[in-house]
Design a protein around this motif. Sequence first.
Motif, PDB file in Angstrom:
ATOM      1  N   SER A   1      22.209 -12.283 -31.751  1.00  0.00           N
ATOM      2  CA  SER A   1      23.421 -11.694 -31.181  1.00  0.00           C
ATOM      3  C   SER A   1      24.552 -11.572 -32.191  1.00  0.00           C
ATOM      4  N   ASN A   2      24.581 -12.483 -33.180  1.00  0.00           N
ATOM      5  CA  ASN A   2      25.789 -12.593 -33.991  1.00  0.00           C
ATOM      6  C   ASN A   2      25.619 -12.482 -35.500  1.00  0.00           C
ATOM      7  N   TYR A   3      24.464 -12.821 -36.059  1.00  0.00           N
ATOM      8  CA  TYR A   3      24.382 -12.744 -37.523  1.00  0.00           C
ATOM      9  C   TYR A   3      22.976 -12.419 -38.020  1.00  0.00           C
ATOM     10  N   ASN A   4      22.267 -11.603 -37.288  1.00  0.00           N
ATOM     11  CA  ASN A   4      20.934 -11.159 -37.695  1.00  0.00           C
ATOM     12  C   ASN A   4      21.025 -10.331 -38.973  1.00  0.00           C
ATOM     13  N   ALA A   5      20.459 -10.842 -40.054  1.00  0.00           N
ATOM     14  CA  ALA A   5      20.482 -10.133 -41.340  1.00  0.00           C
ATOM     15  C   ALA A   5      19.429 -10.745 -42.248  1.00  0.00           C
ATOM     16  N   ASN A   6      18.977  -9.971 -43.242  1.00  0.00           N
ATOM     17  CA  ASN A   6      18.042 -10.526 -44.217  1.00  0.00           C
ATOM     18  C   ASN A   6      18.789 -11.479 -45.144  1.00  0.00           C
ATOM     19  N   ILE A   7      18.035 -12.455 -45.632  1.00  0.00           N
ATOM     20  CA  ILE A   7      18.678 -13.553 -46.355  1.00  0.00           C
ATOM     21  C   ILE A   7      18.477 -13.440 -47.862  1.00  0.00           C
TER      22      ILE A   7
END
Length: 404
Positions: free
Chosen positions: A47-53
């Motif tokens: 919901s809030n910080y889905n991103a590749n690392i």
Amino acid sequence: MFNVEHIRQDFPILNRQVNGKPLVYFDNAATSQTPQQVIDVIVDYYSNYNANIHRGVHSLSQEATDAYEQARLKIQKHFNAKHAHEIIYTSGTTHGINLIANGFSTLLKKGDEIIVSALEHHSNIVPWQMLCERSGATLKVIPMNLEGELIMSEYDKLLSENTKLVFVNHISNALGTINPIKYIIDEAHKVGAAVLIDGAQSCPHIKPDVQALDVDFYVVSAHKMCGPTGEGMLYGKEEWLNKLPPYQGGGEMIAEVSFEKTTYADLPHKFEAGTPNICGGIAFGAAIDYMNGIGFDAIAAYEHELLEYATIKLSEIEGLKIYGTSKHKTSVISFNLDGIHPYDVGTILDKLGIAVRTGHHCAQPIMDFYKIPGTVRASFAFYNTKEEIDALVSGVKKAKMMLS
């Protein structure tokens, strides 16, 4: 104070019904249920910080990277690894085992020997058979007795200067037997062999200390300990992980790439090719927090109480036989009713809302040893109750009456 009714409120699935009956979930050895606290972490991530690392300069990537690496530190602390880079994220126990088996294919030769135990899950048999086919090494097996215990005097005889690897589960998934892994590790090290311990079944019940055990490799699945599926951990001593080649090639596991030559990244990224299960790693850390919040001593004591209660109650049923009667076991009971196939018993129990596992439990050699097609397996967790065990006993009695 350990309050099971309070704990049960954390698990929304325990409120549902199956076939019009309240769910009694006794398939915890296959997978545990997930508390709301871990579900909330999964929802929060997407919901809030889905991103590749890693390597991302934008805020979401940095937040996701921080959360993922903080979870690695939680795992390191929980298992008492010396370094965070000794914790390799995997998709589960099977992935970790295959990673090590693949790496050792470059180190073994004909005449070398590998030892496994008669109590192993298929995932701790098949990769080593494949490794032996590739390398010419020989696979040897620690036998078991009728109580479901490994025969340590036979293990001692198997060890030799040719032994290069020993692989044993900490706890049998089929019988619940707790193996004497400290002795197994120490004796293997005396002949210069490395040891991998399959901790998939132990980690929901106890808190292993990999440094105290002096184990070389330890593998775990998150979904056995209130975490998500598709996530796990391989612990390896730094010196061993540096010796082994990468398991997969791709992004993340490289330092420099050209068409002439590629150099590999340092640990742990050397073994973490591609985009990982980012949310799974973060949720694994949350699951460890949750279980530590309850306390593993309290969990072990309560589950032992459930095991003793269920053993007494089930043993009172005429014609019921329990397989795996070691004095050192965890909260798993495998049993059969005389003359009745375990699948039929499991089917009737399901109609009563009771979830158990039937079959060989991916441990077919154990069933062959007992000369049976499989068992009914009831496996208990810290959120189960004695009232649920009473429901199981009543269900087994009903199955016996209907199928006899």
